[in-house]
Design a protein around this motif. Sequence first.
Motif, PDB file in Angstrom:
ATOM      1  N   UNK A  53       0.858  -1.192   0.000  1.00 58.94           N
ATOM      2  CA  UNK A  53       0.000   0.000   0.000  1.00 58.94           C
ATOM      3  C   UNK A  53       0.894   1.243   0.000  1.00 58.94           C
ATOM      4  N   UNK A  54       1.074   1.791  -1.178  1.00 59.99           N
ATOM      5  CA  UNK A  54       2.023   2.888  -1.374  1.00 59.99           C
ATOM      6  C   UNK A  54       1.723   4.081  -0.466  1.00 59.99           C
ATOM      7  N   UNK A  55       0.452   4.275  -0.134  1.00 60.26           N
ATOM      8  CA  UNK A  55       0.114   5.427   0.715  1.00 60.26           C
ATOM      9  C   UNK A  55       0.827   5.367   2.068  1.00 60.26           C
ATOM     10  N   UNK A  56       1.181   4.155   2.512  1.00 60.89           N
ATOM     11  CA  UNK A  56       1.799   4.011   3.834  1.00 60.89           C
ATOM     12  C   UNK A  56       3.211   4.573   3.879  1.00 60.89           C
ATOM     13  N   UNK A  57       3.902   4.479   2.740  1.00 62.04           N
ATOM     14  CA  UNK A  57       5.243   5.056   2.657  1.00 62.04           C
ATOM     15  C   UNK A  57       5.593   5.215   1.188  1.00 62.04           C
ATOM     16  N   UNK A 227      -8.268 -10.731  -2.777  1.00 59.76           N
ATOM     17  CA  UNK A 227      -7.363  -9.751  -2.203  1.00 59.76           C
ATOM     18  C   UNK A 227      -7.802  -9.448  -0.767  1.00 59.76           C
ATOM     19  N   UNK A 228      -6.964  -9.843   0.180  1.00 65.40           N
ATOM     20  CA  UNK A 228      -7.319  -9.672   1.597  1.00 65.40           C
ATOM     21  C   UNK A 228      -7.004  -8.272   2.103  1.00 65.40           C
ATOM     22  N   UNK A 229      -6.442  -7.447   1.203  1.00 68.98           N
ATOM     23  CA  UNK A 229      -6.184  -6.049   1.518  1.00 68.98           C
ATOM     24  C   UNK A 229      -5.205  -5.883   2.682  1.00 68.98           C
ATOM     25  N   UNK A 230      -5.321  -4.763   3.397  1.00 69.58           N
ATOM     26  CA  UNK A 230      -4.379  -4.494   4.496  1.00 69.58           C
ATOM     27  C   UNK A 230      -4.963  -4.878   5.841  1.00 69.58           C
ATOM     28  N   UNK A 231      -4.473  -4.235   6.874  1.00 69.60           N
ATOM     29  CA  UNK A 231      -5.090  -4.414   8.184  1.00 69.60           C
ATOM     30  C   UNK A 231      -4.290  -5.202   9.201  1.00 69.60           C
ATOM     31  N   UNK A 232      -3.319  -5.996   8.720  1.00 69.67           N
ATOM     32  CA  UNK A 232      -2.510  -6.726   9.715  1.00 69.67           C
ATOM     33  C   UNK A 232      -1.691  -5.693  10.490  1.00 69.67           C
ATOM     34  N   UNK A 233      -1.759  -5.783  11.799  1.00 72.57           N
ATOM     35  CA  UNK A 233      -1.243  -4.708  12.637  1.00 72.57           C
ATOM     36  C   UNK A 233       0.157  -4.930  13.171  1.00 72.57           C
ATOM     37  N   UNK A 274      -0.786  -4.997   2.162  1.00 75.34           N
ATOM     38  CA  UNK A 274      -0.372  -4.517   3.478  1.00 75.34           C
ATOM     39  C   UNK A 274       0.438  -3.231   3.369  1.00 75.34           C
ATOM     40  N   UNK A 275       0.237  -2.371   4.324  1.00 74.34           N
ATOM     41  CA  UNK A 275       1.019  -1.148   4.394  1.00 74.34           C
ATOM     42  C   UNK A 275       1.751  -1.120   5.727  1.00 74.34           C
ATOM     43  N   UNK A 367       8.167   3.226  15.301  1.00 79.88           N
ATOM     44  CA  UNK A 367       7.089   2.723  14.441  1.00 79.88           C
ATOM     45  C   UNK A 367       6.497   3.782  13.524  1.00 79.88           C
ATOM     46  N   UNK A 368       7.387   4.547  12.902  1.00 82.32           N
ATOM     47  CA  UNK A 368       6.902   5.599  11.994  1.00 82.32           C
ATOM     48  C   UNK A 368       7.107   5.230  10.524  1.00 82.32           C
ATOM     49  N   UNK A 369       7.449   3.961  10.269  1.00 84.82           N
ATOM     50  CA  UNK A 369       7.749   3.563   8.887  1.00 84.82           C
ATOM     51  C   UNK A 369       6.547   3.581   7.958  1.00 84.82           C
ATOM     52  N   UNK A 370       5.357   3.436   8.535  1.00 82.47           N
ATOM     53  CA  UNK A 370       4.130   3.483   7.734  1.00 82.47           C
ATOM     54  C   UNK A 370       3.220   4.565   8.300  1.00 82.47           C
ATOM     55  N   UNK A 371       2.535   5.280   7.412  1.00 84.76           N
ATOM     56  CA  UNK A 371       1.630   6.352   7.838  1.00 84.76           C
ATOM     57  C   UNK A 371       2.359   7.363   8.741  1.00 84.76           C
ATOM     58  N   UNK A 372       3.638   7.555   8.478  1.00 83.71           N
ATOM     59  CA  UNK A 372       4.446   8.518   9.233  1.00 83.71           C
ATOM     60  C   UNK A 372       4.708   9.721   8.350  1.00 83.71           C
ATOM     61  N   UNK A 373       5.882   9.751   7.726  1.00 89.49           N
ATOM     62  CA  UNK A 373       6.204  10.822   6.781  1.00 89.49           C
ATOM     63  C   UNK A 373       5.078  11.015   5.772  1.00 89.49           C
ATOM     64  N   UNK A 374       4.507   9.875   5.344  1.00 85.03           N
ATOM     65  CA  UNK A 374       3.521   9.884   4.257  1.00 85.03           C
ATOM     66  C   UNK A 374       2.308  10.761   4.548  1.00 85.03           C
ATOM     67  N   UNK A 375       1.965  10.921   5.816  1.00 82.61           N
ATOM     68  CA  UNK A 375       0.785  11.726   6.149  1.00 82.61           C
ATOM     69  C   UNK A 375       1.148  13.195   6.355  1.00 82.61           C
ATOM     70  N   UNK A 376       2.377  13.544   6.013  1.00 75.11           N
ATOM     71  CA  UNK A 376       2.869  14.894   6.306  1.00 75.11           C
ATOM     72  C   UNK A 376       2.127  16.002   5.590  1.00 75.11           C
ATOM     73  N   UNK A 377       2.242  17.181   6.122  1.00 76.89           N
ATOM     74  CA  UNK A 377       1.590  18.349   5.541  1.00 76.89           C
ATOM     75  C   UNK A 377       2.409  19.580   5.902  1.00 76.89           C
TER      76      UNK A 377
END
Length: 424
Positions: A53-57, A227-233, A274-275, A367-377
């Motif tokens: 999931x590219x959005x994660x990073x 496709x089981x998509x993402x969600x594994x935590x 997975x992201x 634990x900033x490897x996913x949804x970390x930098x990527x959510x920046x603004x």
Amino acid sequence: MSKTPFVTKEKIDEIVLHYPTPFHIYDEKGMIENVKNLYKAFSWNKGYKEFFAVKANANPFIVKKLMEYGCGCDCSSLTELMLSRAVGATGDDIMFSSNDTPEEEFDFCCKLGGIINLDDITHIAAVERSCGRLPERMSCRFNPGGVFTLSNGIMDNPGDAKYGMTEEQIFESFRIMKEKGVKEFGLHSFLCSNTVSSEYYPILSKILFELAVKLKNELDVKITFINLSGGVGVPYRPEEEKSDIFAIGEGVRKVYEEILVPEGMGDVAIYTELGRYMLAPYGGLVTKVINEKHTHKEYIGVDACAVNLMRPAMYGAYHHVTVLGKENEPETETYDVVGSLCENNDKFAIDRKLPKIEIGDYLFIHDTGAHGFAMGYNYNGKLKSAEILLKEDGSFELIRRAETPKDYFATFDCFAVYNEMIKL
Ligand SMILES: *Cc1c(COP(=O)(O)O)cnc(C)c1O
């Protein structure tokens, strides 16, 4: 209980000589080990593929690295498609799982030969208009509605989620698409986010596999992937357990053997998107303590802020904090660790027990490897940080430079303002 950063204070002291804080740093070794294990856990399925999931990073170096280990790209916007293409993803490597999709983005995905995963029945017509005709392979996203519960009490609310189609709409979509010449079908669903339970994928599989069997039997369609998509935590808190990817893979295999194989569907490929699981633990935000403040509470002010890591501000998410070099010191203090935004939710940690901190200390926010930098603004005119890859051999490489004021002003028509400023 504690969490250990993948990088030492000594290494950070070396890196900051070249690149000032704040920055996100990524652990190449951990990331590679993890993706290899994921593929091992699903090796029983011949067509298995992870579409990251590219959005994660969305760092191209990271996406490219994962592709070297067999991953494709799960995209949901035009620029994510462009980025995937730029790092070498071709048709079969691209899954387009978007929602509220601008029509022209379907056209771009068709041109790349990517797989379109439709979020809504009305998008069949949109794809036709945009691409000229439906591609021969199409996927649909299912939303069963209601409440989704696991035995450990973890709950999510598909009935409130904007994504996916009802069962009735899935049947109708498959029927229409078959009529219009689609030959291969996929099914997708995302019901629960960030769960470390080994149950989630097997339970989701059961739902999707049973639906796939019904679709095949009633409509005589060829389903080639699920496709089981993402969600594994991942365990953000030190006391949480890790997801057991081998138990998860084995759980999905059992359901697959039970439901799909007897129906002659033993050739269906399992896909994941997975992201978080791919990257969250293999990234950290390194930030320097620049202020301390003693008022009604004890504040530690750092040089990063919520624009670098939004999750705590946005949903009160917990991120563990380690004071580098003080890993073994007693946690005698209670701090709020804050950034400089003019927003009171700009706090990386609230009432956190930590060792005594001094100005100049480096904090490692885990634990900033996913949804970390990527959510920046860029709120408050804050600039996005650099990203650094800590390589397997211990060396480091800048994989994205930090933004500069020039980047910030680049989208203004009054760019001259910037040119005037730098003369001051
Ligand atoms: C966000 C997202 C993912 C990845 O989710 P994680 O929780 O990071 O694993 C996968 N697929 C879709 C469609 C998504 O929106």
